[in-house]
Design an enzyme around this catalytic site. Sequence first.
Site, PDB file in Angstrom:
ATOM      1  N   GLN A 188     -23.151  48.357 -31.183  1.00  0.00           N
ATOM      2  CA  GLN A 188     -23.418  47.011 -30.656  1.00  0.00           C
ATOM      3  C   GLN A 188     -24.086  47.090 -29.284  1.00  0.00           C
ATOM      4  O   GLN A 188     -23.613  47.796 -28.390  1.00  0.00           O
ATOM      5  CB  GLN A 188     -22.101  46.226 -30.565  1.00  0.00           C
ATOM      6  N   LYS A 199     -18.847  40.439 -37.873  1.00  0.00           N
ATOM      7  CA  LYS A 199     -19.439  41.445 -38.770  1.00  0.00           C
ATOM      8  C   LYS A 199     -18.351  42.083 -39.623  1.00  0.00           C
ATOM      9  O   LYS A 199     -18.501  42.244 -40.825  1.00  0.00           O
ATOM     10  CB  LYS A 199     -20.184  42.508 -37.936  1.00  0.00           C
ATOM     11  N   ASP A 254     -29.067  48.641 -38.554  1.00  0.00           N
ATOM     12  CA  ASP A 254     -29.681  47.703 -37.604  1.00  0.00           C
ATOM     13  C   ASP A 254     -31.207  47.764 -37.701  1.00  0.00           C
ATOM     14  O   ASP A 254     -31.900  46.862 -37.223  1.00  0.00           O
ATOM     15  CB  ASP A 254     -29.270  48.082 -36.171  1.00  0.00           C
TER      16      ASP A 254
END
Length: 294
Positions: free
Chosen positions: A97, A53, A120
Site C-alpha cells: 500500500q 481490500k 497493482d
Amino acid sequence: MRAELIDGAAIAAQIRSEIARDVGALAARGVVPGLTVVLVGEDPASAVYVANKEKFAKQAGMRGDTIRLAASTSQAELLALVERLNADPAVHGILVQMPLPSHIDPDVVIRHIDPRKDVDGFHPVNVGKLLIGHTDGFLPCTPAGVIELLLRSGVETRGAEAVIVGRSNIVGKPMAALLMQPRAGGDATVTVCHSRSRDLYEHTRRADILIAAIGRAEMIRGEHIKPGATVIDVGMNRVADPSRASGSRLCGDVHFDSAAEVAGRITPVPGGVGPMTIAMLLQNAVRAAERSIT
Ligand code: NDP
C-alpha cells in the site's frame, strides 16, 4: 440534474459477483486465490483502503491477508518480506500500500515484487506490457476500472476525443495508454493535461470523454465541460463541511452539481471510480492465480 449517473458501486458489485464465480471455478481445481496486502505505518486513509481490500477479497471467496508493519520498518526489512511473499506459492497477488514512509523508496519496492504477482500493475514489466498492448500482464486497477465503467455503460470510446487531466504513473499515464489501445474500450484520440498545460479548459471543453485525476477538490466545473460529454471523476478529496456531524465530506475533482447540468453521463464521488479500483484488484489476483496453474 441532466446527466445520467454512472453507478460505479453497482457495476463493481456485478464484477465482484463474476469474480466470486471465477474463484469458485478455481476452488474446484484446488486453488484458492491469495491476495496479500502489506501496510507500513498508520496512515488512516490507507488503513481504510486496506481493510476494504481484505473484506472484499474474503467476500469473493479469496484468501485476503493484511500484513501490518510499523512505520519504523526499514527498507531492507520490507524487501525481505516481499521476497518471502514472492516465493510463497499460496500468495498469488502482492500489494504494498502506498504511500510508504519517506525513508523507503517506493520504486525500489515495486521493482522487487515478482511481476507475476504485481496485482497493482505498477512494476515496469507490467507498465511496458500495457503500453505495447500485451494482455498477459496486469493493468493498474484505477485506470482499468475506468475502462470497465465506460465499456459497461455503453460509452463509445472509438474515435472519441478523450481528455485526461493528470499525468501520474498510477492514473493519468496508464489511463492514456489504455484509451489509445486499438481495441474495445480504446481507439480514442487522447490528450493528457497537467499543471503546465496552457489553456487547460480549452482542452476539457472539447472532450467527449473527460477524465479528472488531479487531486484538486471540485476544480472542473460545468462551464469547463462539453454538453453531453461523459465525465469520469477519479478524484478523492476530503474537504471541510461544518454541516456534517463528521465535519468533513468526500468529493471529487469535479464540481458534481454544475457538471451534472451539462454532462451526458457522470460518475459520483463516492460510488464511482473508487469501488471499481478494488474490483479490478480482485480480478487481477484471480488472473494471477489462474496463471499460476497454467
Ligand atoms: P498526483 O498528485 O500524483 O497527480 C495529479 C496530477 O494532476 C499531476 O499530473 C498534476 O500535474 C495534475 N495537476 C495538479 N494540479 C493541476 C492543475 N491545477 N491543472 C492541471 N493539472 C493539475 O495524483 P494521483 O494521480 O495519484 O491522483 C489523482 C486524484 O485521484 C487524487 O484525488 C487521488 O486521491 C485520486 N485517486 C483515486 C483513486 C480511486 O480509486 N478512486 C485511486 C488513485 C487516485 P503535474 O504532473 O504537472 O504536477
